[in-house]
Motif scaffolding. Structure first.
Motif, PDB file in Angstrom:
ATOM      1  N   UNK A 140     -12.291   2.626 -11.242  1.00  0.00           N
ATOM      2  CA  UNK A 140     -11.728   1.337 -11.642  1.00  0.00           C
ATOM      3  C   UNK A 140     -11.615   0.444 -10.405  1.00  0.00           C
ATOM      4  N   UNK A 141     -12.681  -0.261 -10.031  1.00  0.00           N
ATOM      5  CA  UNK A 141     -12.657  -1.082  -8.808  1.00  0.00           C
ATOM      6  C   UNK A 141     -11.651  -2.226  -8.857  1.00  0.00           C
ATOM      7  N   UNK A 142     -11.424  -2.792 -10.035  1.00  0.00           N
ATOM      8  CA  UNK A 142     -10.453  -3.879 -10.150  1.00  0.00           C
ATOM      9  C   UNK A 142      -9.046  -3.379  -9.850  1.00  0.00           C
ATOM     10  N   UNK A 143      -8.680  -2.243 -10.424  1.00  0.00           N
ATOM     11  CA  UNK A 143      -7.350  -1.681 -10.181  1.00  0.00           C
ATOM     12  C   UNK A 143      -7.186  -1.279  -8.723  1.00  0.00           C
ATOM     13  N   UNK A 144      -8.239  -0.728  -8.123  1.00  0.00           N
ATOM     14  CA  UNK A 144      -8.169  -0.340  -6.716  1.00  0.00           C
ATOM     15  C   UNK A 144      -7.963  -1.561  -5.820  1.00  0.00           C
ATOM     16  N   UNK A 145      -8.628  -2.663  -6.143  1.00  0.00           N
ATOM     17  CA  UNK A 145      -8.468  -3.893  -5.363  1.00  0.00           C
ATOM     18  C   UNK A 145      -7.053  -4.448  -5.494  1.00  0.00           C
ATOM     19  N   UNK A 146      -6.492  -4.408  -6.700  1.00  0.00           N
ATOM     20  CA  UNK A 146      -5.111  -4.877  -6.901  1.00  0.00           C
ATOM     21  C   UNK A 146      -4.131  -4.016  -6.112  1.00  0.00           C
ATOM     22  N   UNK A 147      -4.350  -2.704  -6.135  1.00  0.00           N
ATOM     23  CA  UNK A 147      -3.478  -1.788  -5.408  1.00  0.00           C
ATOM     24  C   UNK A 147      -3.547  -2.071  -3.908  1.00  0.00           C
ATOM     25  N   UNK A 148      -4.737  -2.353  -3.409  1.00  0.00           N
ATOM     26  CA  UNK A 148      -4.897  -2.656  -1.984  1.00  0.00           C
ATOM     27  C   UNK A 148      -4.148  -3.944  -1.614  1.00  0.00           C
ATOM     28  N   UNK A 149      -4.314  -4.982  -2.426  1.00  0.00           N
ATOM     29  CA  UNK A 149      -3.691  -6.274  -2.120  1.00  0.00           C
ATOM     30  C   UNK A 149      -2.171  -6.186  -2.113  1.00  0.00           C
ATOM     31  N   UNK A 150      -1.603  -5.339  -2.960  1.00  0.00           N
ATOM     32  CA  UNK A 150      -0.147  -5.224  -3.030  1.00  0.00           C
ATOM     33  C   UNK A 150       0.455  -4.646  -1.747  1.00  0.00           C
ATOM     34  N   UNK A 151      -0.382  -4.043  -0.915  1.00  0.00           N
ATOM     35  CA  UNK A 151       0.114  -3.517   0.360  1.00  0.00           C
ATOM     36  C   UNK A 151       0.446  -4.647   1.332  1.00  0.00           C
ATOM     37  N   UNK A 152      -0.037  -5.853   1.040  1.00  0.00           N
ATOM     38  CA  UNK A 152       0.133  -6.969   1.965  1.00  0.00           C
ATOM     39  C   UNK A 152       0.789  -8.157   1.258  1.00  0.00           C
ATOM     40  N   UNK A 153       2.090  -8.055   0.925  1.00  0.00           N
ATOM     41  CA  UNK A 153       2.758  -9.200   0.290  1.00  0.00           C
ATOM     42  C   UNK A 153       2.766 -10.387   1.252  1.00  0.00           C
ATOM     43  N   UNK A 154       2.383 -11.565   0.779  1.00  0.00           N
ATOM     44  CA  UNK A 154       2.221 -12.718   1.679  1.00  0.00           C
ATOM     45  C   UNK A 154       3.556 -13.315   2.118  1.00  0.00           C
ATOM     46  N   UNK A 155       3.524 -13.912   3.295  1.00  0.00           N
ATOM     47  CA  UNK A 155       4.634 -14.705   3.805  1.00  0.00           C
ATOM     48  C   UNK A 155       4.154 -16.139   3.985  1.00  0.00           C
ATOM     49  N   UNK A 156       5.046 -17.081   3.938  1.00  0.00           N
ATOM     50  CA  UNK A 156       4.670 -18.477   4.067  1.00  0.00           C
ATOM     51  C   UNK A 156       3.987 -18.698   5.420  1.00  0.00           C
ATOM     52  N   UNK A 157       2.899 -19.428   5.418  1.00  0.00           N
ATOM     53  CA  UNK A 157       2.087 -19.759   6.592  1.00  0.00           C
ATOM     54  C   UNK A 157       1.415 -18.537   7.224  1.00  0.00           C
ATOM     55  N   UNK A 158       1.314 -17.449   6.494  1.00  0.00           N
ATOM     56  CA  UNK A 158       0.687 -16.251   7.064  1.00  0.00           C
ATOM     57  C   UNK A 158      -0.835 -16.358   7.013  1.00  0.00           C
TER      58      UNK A 158
END
Length: 286
Positions: A140-158
Motif C-alpha cells: 500500500x504505497x499511499x498508506x506508507x507515504x502518509x505514515x512517513x509524512x506524519x513523522x514530520x509535523x510541520x511548524x510555521x515557516x519551516x
C-alpha cells in the motif's frame, strides 16, 4: 517430442484463458476452457492426431484472442503514460520551460525497476548487485507515504530538505500537511530515475506547487542556487532533514554531500545575517 511440446504448452494455455477471462470476456474464456479440456484428453490418450487438430483449430483462435488482449493492454498503458507525460510537460512549461531540454537528454539506466501492487499502483525499485531496493511499499504505497509524512509535523515557516523524490507520493503527503509559510526542497540524485517518474507518474500538481523546489544534478539549478532563492530571514533556522526510504542506502555518498551542502549554505547565511546586523548597529545615527 510432440507430447513434450504439448506438455510445455498447457500452462501457457491456462494463462491465456485467465488473461481472456480477466478482460471480461468470460463466455469466450469458458469456450476455450473446453478446447483446453479436449487437448488434455488427447494428450492423456497420446492421440497425436487429436492434439494436432486441437492445436490447428480452436487453439489458434485462442492464441489470436490472447494476443489481441495483450495488444489492447499495451496500447492502453501507452496512452496512459503519454497522457501523464503530457500533463507533466505542460506543468514544466509553465514552471520551468528550460528544464524540458535537459530532461529529454537524459539516458535511462537499465537498473531501474517498475512494478505494480495488487491494486495496479505503480512503484519503482533500483536493482543492485544482490537485490532490488523498492522505494515504496509493495502493498500500500499511499498508506506508507502518509505514515512517513506524519513523522514530520510541520511548524510555521519551516523548510523541509528532502533527499529523494521516489514516486512523488511522500512529497505530496508532506505538502498536504503544510501551509503557505512552508517550503519543501527535494534533491533527487538520480537524473535517469527523475525522467522515468515524469513519464509514468502524474507529478503535475507537485510541479505547479510554488512551495516545492526540485533539484536534480545536471537537470535543474544546483542546491546552493535553489537555497539562495528559497531561504528567508524568518525560516532559515527552522528546518527539517528528511531522507526517503531506501535512498540513504542506495545513494549514501550523495546523501552526505547533500546534507553537507545545506549545512555550509546555512552557515554562510548565518554569517551574512550576523555581519549585516552588526554593520547596521555601527551606522551613525543623525
Amino acid at each position: 517430442d510432440g507430447l513434450e511440446a504439448v506438455r510445455n504448452l498447457l500452462p501457457q494455455f491456462q494463462e491465456m484463458i485467465q488473461v481472456i477471462y480477466a478482460g471480461a470476456d468470460s463466455a469466450r474464456a469458458l469456450e476455450f476452457l473446453e478446447v483446453l479440456k479436449t487437448l488434455i484428453e488427447n494428450y492423456q490418450a497420446q492421440d497425436m492426431l487429436g492434439m494436432a487438430d486441437c492445436l490447428k483449430g480452436s487453439t489458434e483462435e485462442m492464441i489470436l484472442a490472447w494476443e489481441q488482449k495483450r495488444i489492447r493492454v499495451r496500447r492502453n498503458k501507452g496512452n496512459e503514460q503519454m497522457t501523464l507525460l503530457d500533463k507533466n510537460e505542460k506543468a514544466w512549461k509553465q514552471r520551468n520551460k528550460a528544464l524540458l531540454k535537459q530532461l529529454y537528454s537524459i539516458t535511462i539506466d537499465n537498473n531501474i525497476i517498475t512494478a505494480e501492487t495488487e491494486k495496479q499502483e505503480k512503484i519503482f525499485g533500483i536493482q543492485t548487485t544482490d537485490r532490488v531496493w523498492y522505494l515504496n511499499s509493495r502493498l500500500d504505497p499511499e498508506a506508507a507515504a502518509r505514515c512517513y509524512a506524519k513523522r514530520y509535523p510541520p511548524r510555521i515557516y519551516e523548510t523541509y530538505f528532502v533527499f529523494g523524490l521516489s514516486d512523488g507520493r511522500h512529497i505530496r503527503e508532506l505538502l498536504g500537511q503544510c501551509d503557505d509559510t512552508n517550503h519543501v526542497i527535494v534533491y533527487e540524485p538520480n537524473a535517469s530515475f527523475f525522467y522515468l517518474v515524469n513519464c509514468v507518474m502524474d507529478l503535475s500538481d507537485l510541479i505547479a506547487d510554488d512551495r516545492l523546489q526540485i533539484c536534480v544534478p545536471g537537470v535543474t539549478a544546483d542546491i546552493e542556487t535553489i537555497m539562495r532563492f528559497t531561504l528567508q530571514d524568518l525560516n532559515f533556522m527552522i528546518m527539517e532533514f528528511c531522507i526517503l526510504p531506501g535512498y540513504d542506502v542506495l545513494y549514501h555518498d550523495a546523501c552526505e554531500e547533500f546534507m553537507d551542502a545545506i549545512q555550509e549554505r546555512l552557515q554562510e547565511e548565518i554569517v551574512h545575517k550576523s555581519t549585516r546586523l552588526t554593520f547596521q548597529r555601527m551606522v551613525p545615527q543623525h
